[in-house]
Design an enzyme around this catalytic site. Structure first.
Site, mmCIF file in Angstrom:
data_model
loop_
_atom_site.group_PDB
_atom_site.id
_atom_site.type_symbol
_atom_site.label_atom_id
_atom_site.label_comp_id
_atom_site.label_asym_id
_atom_site.label_seq_id
_atom_site.Cartn_x
_atom_site.Cartn_y
_atom_site.Cartn_z
ATOM 1 C CG PHE A 252 -1.956 1.073 1.174
ATOM 2 C CD1 PHE A 252 -3.034 0.984 0.302
ATOM 3 C CD2 PHE A 252 -1.834 2.205 1.956
ATOM 4 C CE1 PHE A 252 -3.983 1.994 0.228
ATOM 5 C CE2 PHE A 252 -2.780 3.222 1.889
ATOM 6 C CZ PHE A 252 -3.847 3.117 1.028
ATOM 7 C CG ASP B 286 -0.677 -2.352 6.916
ATOM 8 O OD1 ASP B 286 -1.754 -2.678 7.450
ATOM 9 O OD2 ASP B 286 -0.514 -1.286 6.292
ATOM 10 C CE1 TYR C 39 -9.367 3.010 6.714
ATOM 11 C CE2 TYR C 39 -8.554 4.244 8.606
ATOM 12 C CZ TYR C 39 -8.385 3.762 7.326
ATOM 13 O OH TYR C 39 -7.221 4.037 6.652
ATOM 14 C CE LYS C 40 -7.861 -0.484 5.208
ATOM 15 N NZ LYS C 40 -8.400 0.213 4.046
ATOM 16 N NE ARG D 20 -10.291 -1.790 -2.871
ATOM 17 C CZ ARG D 20 -9.712 -1.244 -1.799
ATOM 18 N NH1 ARG D 20 -8.559 -1.705 -1.361
ATOM 19 N NH2 ARG D 20 -10.256 -0.210 -1.186
HETATM 20 C C1 LIG Z 1 -2.709 -1.682 3.818
HETATM 21 C C2 LIG Z 1 -3.096 -0.310 4.259
HETATM 22 N N1 LIG Z 1 -2.328 0.345 5.146
HETATM 23 C C3 LIG Z 1 -2.656 1.591 5.572
HETATM 24 C C4 LIG Z 1 -3.786 2.223 5.094
HETATM 25 C C5 LIG Z 1 -4.178 3.598 5.480
HETATM 26 O O1 LIG Z 1 -3.537 4.100 6.569
HETATM 27 P P1 LIG Z 1 -4.077 5.419 7.274
HETATM 28 O O2 LIG Z 1 -5.254 5.025 8.103
HETATM 29 O O3 LIG Z 1 -2.930 5.913 8.024
HETATM 30 O O4 LIG Z 1 -4.542 6.362 6.206
HETATM 31 C C6 LIG Z 1 -4.604 1.576 4.179
HETATM 32 C C7 LIG Z 1 -5.813 2.254 3.673
HETATM 33 O O5 LIG Z 1 -6.580 1.784 2.917
HETATM 34 C C8 LIG Z 1 -4.241 0.276 3.745
HETATM 35 O O6 LIG Z 1 -4.995 -0.356 2.846
#
Ligand SMILES: Cc1ncc(COP(=O)(O)O)c(C=O)c1O
Length: 410
Positions: A126, A197, A222-223, A369
């Site tokens: 990402f 991650d 938030y996912k 997606r």
């Molecule tokens: C794998 C991954 N890491 C990090 C993030 C986003 O991080 P942040 O909440 O700091 O914007 C996302 C957002 O979709 C993501 O898919």
């Protein structure tokens, strides 16, 4: 032959997770296939937010830091997330965003490996993960460097100069899933640390960071944790690293004695040293509601249903929408809870779908997606969504000017 709708409705009738759909507010007429990006609103969240705002904040004012336990929220919600990701107690905290937490744990991991200079990752990681690595390297004066290799070349890329292997467990674009335990083992065998991650896997499947011997992990609230837009993120550090862990965002709430107001920083013992500043109380309260829902579910069952939903989606789309090319792995065992397809006009097709109440998203350059979250999605929804997708493609309805106009968030 793809399964008829009645067969899908039959699966819903015996789905052990079916009751959890009632825990969410889902607008009528919408099939929500974007819970991998922003989970829907849990029904209990507005009342909890009202309670925190009106009673705890409105009546309790500043006394609520103690009386309502606000100050304990990062650790309390962290302990709950620890159970979802297979971490032992005292090793997960909720704070900041995933990007910021990645910065903190990467900096900490690099400092644990003096003499080794390379962070190994993949170009398809990402972007925020890659940007954070680049920013950290710049800050460190260019000493460390970043080596990006495709997944198949990761084992060969781990060598005596590797300080950290930093990967996202489930790829945001393709949904492809790494073998976290095997890659962590390999990193350790080469003397490197492993940072994961878990944004696209926490809450969507059972995880076992302790069993996989992961060093550090971060992930979004938030996912699949359904914590709400901009929910704070979590950070995991294995207990064996706590005593020596140093991270550069050495704010006062990560201090050993924040209310001693000492001029010199002394890190808190344990995981609290990953905290920087004041926790976002309202957001944490909302996140806790979403995390409690996940804790109330059998994650093995969630994973089973996720694999069946995604298999069904692939099967239906391939039989009814031949213009789309599967990007995700066909084998459900190495796929997260999302399915992605490619089409040169993916953006317009997704906009036409959204206009018909089927909400997925688009990732440049050509990816449609679809997140299939087992807690609230029904098999019949998958059937209906594909029927609408087929209609959009067969009729050419996507090729209208309004569906080609790019918005800021895709
Ligand atoms: C794998 C991954 N890491 C990090 C993030 C986003 O991080 P942040 O909440 O700091 O914007 C996302 C957002 O979709 C993501 O898919």
């Amino acid at each position: 032959m793809s399964p008829p709708r009645a067969e899908c409705a039959g699966l819903d009738a015996v789905d052990p997770l079916a009751p959890s759909r009632e825990l969410f507010t889902l607008p009528p007429g919408v099939i929500y296939l974007d819970g991998n990006s922003l989970g829907p609103l849990p029904r209990a969240t507005p009342a909890r937010l009202a309670e925190v705002a009106e009673r705890e904040w409105g009546q309790g004012l500043i006394t609520s830091w103690n009386r309502a336990g606000w100050i304990d929220l990062p650790a309390r919600v962290g302990e709950k997330i620890a159970r979802l990701i297979g971490a032992g107690p005292g090793q997960v905290v909720v704070a900041d965003s995933t990007s910021v937490n990645l910065f903190k744990v990467l900096a900490g991991a690099l400092a644990q490996a003096p003499g080794r200079r390379v962070i190994v990752s993949e170009p398809e990681n990402f972007p925020t993960d890659l940007y954070i690595m680049q920013g950290l390297i710049e800050l460190l004066g260019g000493g460390p460097s970043l080596r990006l290799v495709p997944p198949g070349e990761i084992p060969a890329a781990l060598d005596a100069d590797t300080a950290v292997l930093a990967l996202t467990h489930v790829n945001y674009r393709s949904g492809a899933m790494h073998d976290m335990a095997a890659l962590t083992r390999l990193a350790h065998a080469r003397g490197a640390l492993a940072v994961w991650d878990l944004s696209h896997s926490a809450g969507a499947m059972p995880l076992d960071v302790a069993g996989a011997d992961v060093d550090f992990a971060v992930g979004c609230g938030y996912k699949y944790l359904n914590g709400g837009p901009g929910a704070p993120a979590f950070a995991y550090a294995a207990a064996r690293h706590h005593a020596s862990l140093r991270q550069p965002l050495s704010g006062w709430l990560g201090h050993a004695a924040p209310f001693a107001f000492e001029p010199a920083y002394r890190p808190a013992p344990g995981i609290a040293r990953l905290i920087c500043g004041t926790p976002p109380v309202l957001s944490l309260a909302a996140l806790e509601v979403g995390v409690d829902i996940a804790l109330g579910c059998d994650l093995a069952e969630v994973r089973r249903k996720s694999m069946r939903l995604t298999d069904l989606f692939v099967e239906l789309v391939e039989s009814r929408c031949p213009a789309l090319d599967l990007l995700s792995p066909r084998d459900g065992h190495v796929r997260g809870s999302q399915v992605s397809f490619r089409h040169p006009h993916g953006y317009a097709i997704m906009q036409a779908l959204i206009a018909r109440g089927v909400i997925g998203d688009f990732r440049a350059p050509d990816i449609l997606r679809f997140g299939l979250a087992p807690l609230y999605l029904r098999y019949a929804d998958v059937w209906d969504a594909v029927a609408i997708l087929a209609e959009v493609l067969d009729s050419g309805a996507w090729d209208r000017p309004e569906f080609h106009a790019r918005q800021a968030v895709t």
